[in-house]
Design a protein around this motif. Structure first.
Motif, short mmCIF file in Angstrom:
data_model
loop_
_atom_site.label_atom_id
_atom_site.label_comp_id
_atom_site.label_asym_id
_atom_site.label_seq_id
_atom_site.Cartn_x
_atom_site.Cartn_y
_atom_site.Cartn_z
N LEU A 80 20.31 -75.63 75.75
CA LEU A 80 20.88 -75.21 74.47
C LEU A 80 20.08 -75.75 73.28
O LEU A 80 19.78 -74.97 72.36
N PRO A 81 19.70 -77.03 73.25
CA PRO A 81 18.89 -77.47 72.11
C PRO A 81 17.53 -76.78 72.03
O PRO A 81 17.06 -76.49 70.92
N ILE A 82 16.91 -76.48 73.17
CA ILE A 82 15.63 -75.78 73.14
C ILE A 82 15.81 -74.36 72.60
O ILE A 82 15.06 -73.90 71.74
N LEU A 83 16.86 -73.67 73.08
CA LEU A 83 17.12 -72.32 72.60
C LEU A 83 17.45 -72.32 71.11
O LEU A 83 16.97 -71.45 70.35
N CYS A 84 18.25 -73.30 70.65
CA CYS A 84 18.58 -73.37 69.22
C CYS A 84 17.32 -73.62 68.39
O CYS A 84 17.16 -73.05 67.30
N GLY A 85 16.40 -74.44 68.91
CA GLY A 85 15.15 -74.68 68.20
C GLY A 85 14.31 -73.43 68.09
O GLY A 85 13.70 -73.16 67.03
N ILE A 86 14.28 -72.64 69.17
CA ILE A 86 13.53 -71.38 69.15
C ILE A 86 14.15 -70.41 68.14
O ILE A 86 13.44 -69.76 67.36
N LEU A 87 15.47 -70.34 68.14
CA LEU A 87 16.15 -69.45 67.19
C LEU A 87 15.93 -69.90 65.75
O LEU A 87 15.85 -69.08 64.83
N CYS A 88 15.83 -71.21 65.53
CA CYS A 88 15.50 -71.72 64.19
C CYS A 88 14.08 -71.30 63.81
O CYS A 88 13.82 -70.87 62.67
N ALA A 89 13.14 -71.42 64.75
CA ALA A 89 11.75 -71.05 64.49
C ALA A 89 11.61 -69.55 64.21
O ALA A 89 10.73 -69.12 63.46
N MET A 90 12.52 -68.75 64.81
CA MET A 90 12.49 -67.29 64.60
C MET A 90 13.30 -66.89 63.36
O MET A 90 13.38 -65.71 63.04
N GLY A 91 13.93 -67.85 62.69
CA GLY A 91 14.71 -67.55 61.50
C GLY A 91 16.11 -67.05 61.76
O GLY A 91 16.79 -66.58 60.83
N VAL A 92 16.57 -67.15 63.00
CA VAL A 92 17.92 -66.67 63.34
C VAL A 92 18.97 -67.71 62.99
O VAL A 92 20.07 -67.37 62.55
N LEU A 93 18.67 -69.00 63.17
CA LEU A 93 19.59 -70.07 62.86
C LEU A 93 19.01 -70.94 61.73
O LEU A 93 17.79 -71.11 61.64
N PRO A 94 19.87 -71.52 60.89
CA PRO A 94 19.38 -72.36 59.78
C PRO A 94 19.05 -73.77 60.28
O PRO A 94 19.94 -74.51 60.71
N GLU A 95 17.80 -74.16 60.17
CA GLU A 95 17.37 -75.47 60.66
C GLU A 95 18.09 -76.61 59.94
O GLU A 95 18.48 -77.60 60.57
N ASN A 96 18.28 -76.50 58.64
CA ASN A 96 18.87 -77.59 57.88
C ASN A 96 20.31 -77.89 58.30
O ASN A 96 20.80 -79.00 58.12
N GLU A 97 21.01 -76.90 58.87
CA GLU A 97 22.37 -77.11 59.36
C GLU A 97 22.38 -77.61 60.80
O GLU A 97 23.16 -78.50 61.16
N ILE A 98 21.51 -77.07 61.63
CA ILE A 98 21.48 -77.42 63.05
C ILE A 98 21.08 -78.89 63.25
O ILE A 98 21.52 -79.54 64.19
N THR A 99 20.23 -79.40 62.39
CA THR A 99 19.76 -80.78 62.54
C THR A 99 20.87 -81.82 62.32
O THR A 99 20.67 -83.00 62.59
N LYS A 100 22.03 -81.40 61.87
CA LYS A 100 23.16 -82.32 61.67
C LYS A 100 23.94 -82.57 62.97
O LYS A 100 24.91 -83.33 62.96
N TYR A 101 23.51 -81.91 64.06
CA TYR A 101 24.27 -81.96 65.30
C TYR A 101 23.42 -82.52 66.45
O TYR A 101 22.20 -82.35 66.48
N VAL A 102 24.10 -83.16 67.39
CA VAL A 102 23.54 -83.43 68.71
C VAL A 102 23.93 -82.25 69.59
O VAL A 102 25.10 -81.83 69.61
#
Length: 507
Positions: A83-105
């Protein structure tokens, strides 16, 4: 570069892992590389993620994708990095906001269809995240488990699409609900159901009151397993700290199946074919074994001589220290192991030593070889040695005139005795040692002379000598007295005779 947060377990300790995602242009087709000392389960996440993206009608861009799990010198194990790898990929693709995701484990396994699958260790991960100022993203099936850490910043999506919609504002993931603690000892009976065996019940009460280890020896069908299984019913309720610590162990082991905490004392009955790894813990990912799963509860070993001797010897160190260290080439994992050992055995292979009508032709010679399978140092660490004779048939019939105490009645005395110990020294009598032994187990000259004489005649070791004093201290606590008297010491000695009763097992 995208940098998200995950964790890895080393025993009960947690290390933060940075999941770094880098997309490099200039490649004709997608490349997917995972580095950072990842095991096979982590490397296989590449294929699971490819298929999950396909289920979302997405595909990897024609770039080189590098996933680095930092620090690189720590071995990464488990599928929870999906899940963290997939979320990182989606952030890199602009699908998820990186600044929000980094607040979570982030922890969770991904199915090929994008469903987020349950994983081990959500409870300790939530505790760590809460203590370090992070929220947590975990599988929906384990959201209730995460809530038990006192955490309120929890996202528990069932599907990757749920997580995307939440951050896009088209769907709000609700705060998971806590489920009430569970009873892991289903169908546990009451001591009032055990007819006869009054001496064994008394020994069980002493064991519960002082946290002492106990060995029962007797023929088949005499009630040894029945007695052992009812020990948790007379033990004090677990404290909140004990509940949380035990539940964390079960979560790491993947045995916290229904999202609720372990609220009653574990009773782990181990089969004699168990391997050393099953008992102590270990494997490639150093998971906790039975002695850690029995933490704050009971470890029951039936048919003790049938266990492999090397397996039994593992018990010696954790019985003294209350923890087990699993050593591997690249790391050492430590788990708590404050268990109460209750063991049972037949006196000989056929089990009928001393019964002329049923014993085999090899008795009593076979008994000595059978009993010698258990080492003296292990026997010396067991406080209470109890003979459990076959029950008289007349005692099997329920008689209204015969009063059998219930577990609740015995538990009242046990709880009162434990309170005396906690208020006096801060822990149970079984853990008394060193200067505290001299301070809290005081014998007058008459009692000292009596105990010294008995110890000399019985050939008792220094460890056995101190264990007699601890048992006498517990018996006095059950009486509600700070002073140890002669009857307390005599009863304590009765649980450690030279040849342990008619079955003749030598120390």
């Amino acid at each position: 570069m995208i940098n998200l947060n995950s964790i890895i377990f080393n025993g009960m300790d947690i290390t933060k892992i940075d999941v770094q995602i880098q997309l490099s242009a200039g490649f004709a087709k997608p490349e997917f590389n995972i580095i950072g000392l990842a095991d096979r389960a982590v490397k296989e996440s590449a294929e699971r993620i490819r298929n999950a993206l396909a289920a979302l009608n997405l595909s990897l861009p024609a770039k080189k994708l590098t996933v680095n799990l930092s620090p690189a010198d720590i071995e990464k194990t488990g599928s929870h990095f999906d899940l963290p790898i997939l979320c990182g990929i989606l952030c890199a693709m602009g699908v998820l906001p990186e600044n929000e995701i980094t607040k979570y484990v982030i922890i969770g396994e991904i199915g090929l269809d994008g469903v987020i699958v349950r994983t081990n260790g959500v409870l300790p991960a939530s505790v760590w995240a809460n203590n370090n100022g992070f929220g947590i993203i975990c599988p929906a099936s384990q959201g209730g488990e995460a809530r038990w850490a006192g955490h309120t910043n929890i996202l528990a999506p069932n599907h990757v699409l749920d997580l995307i919609n939440h951050f896009r504002g088209t769907q709000i993931l609700p705060l998971p609900q806590m489920i009430q603690p569970t009873n892991i000892n289903d169908k546990v009976g009451d001591l009032s159901e055990v007819h006869g065996q009054e001496s064994a019940k008394r020994a069980l009460e002493i064991a519960a009151a002082g946290g002492h280890a106990m060995l029962m020896v007797g023929p088949p069908g005499s009630g040894k397993t029945m007695l052992a299984s009812r020990l948790p019913t007379i033990m004090p309720e677990m404290t909140p700290n004990e509940i949380l610590e035990t539940s964390i162990i079960y979560s790491i082991a993947g045995k916290l199946d229904n999202q609720s905490l372990i609220s009653n004392r574990p009773f782990r009955s181990v089969h004699h074919t168990a391997s050393p790894v099953a008992l102590a813990g270990g494997g490639s990912d150093a998971k906790p074994g039975e002695i850690s799963l029995a933490h704050n509860g009971v470890l029951f070993l039936d048919e003790l001589p049938e266990f492999n001797r090397a397996t039994l010897e593992i018990l010696r160190q954790p019985m003294e220290s209350g923890k087990i260290v699993i050593s591997r080439a690249k790391r050492n994992s430590t788990y708590p192991a404050h268990f109460q050992l209750i063991a049972a055995m037949n006196p000989c292979p056929c089990g009928h030593l001393g019964n002329a009508a049923l014993s085999c032709s090899r008795a009593p010679r076979c008994a000595e070889a059978y009993q010698n399978k258990i080492s003296g140092p292990l026997l010396d660490r067991i406080d209470l040695h109890v003979d459990v004779d076959a029950v008289n048939p007349w005692e099997m019939k329920t008689n209204e005139n015969v009063h059998c105490e219930s577990s609740a009645q015995i538990r009242e005395r046990v709880v009162a005795a434990r309170k005396r110990q906690i208020s006096r020294q801060g822990y149970v009598n079984a853990l008394l040692d060193g200067a505290d032994m001299d301070k809290y187990v005081v014998l007058n000259d008459e009692l000292t002379t009596f105990l010294n004489s008995a110890a000399e005649k019985m050939g008792m070791s220094a460890r056995g000598y101190n264990r007699i004093k601890r048992i006498a201290r517990t018996i006095a606590d059950l009486r509600g007295d700070e002073n140890i008297i002669m009857s307390d010491l005599a009863e304590a000695l009765s649980y450690r005779p030279v040849n342990r009763g008619k079955y003749g097992i030598k120390h």
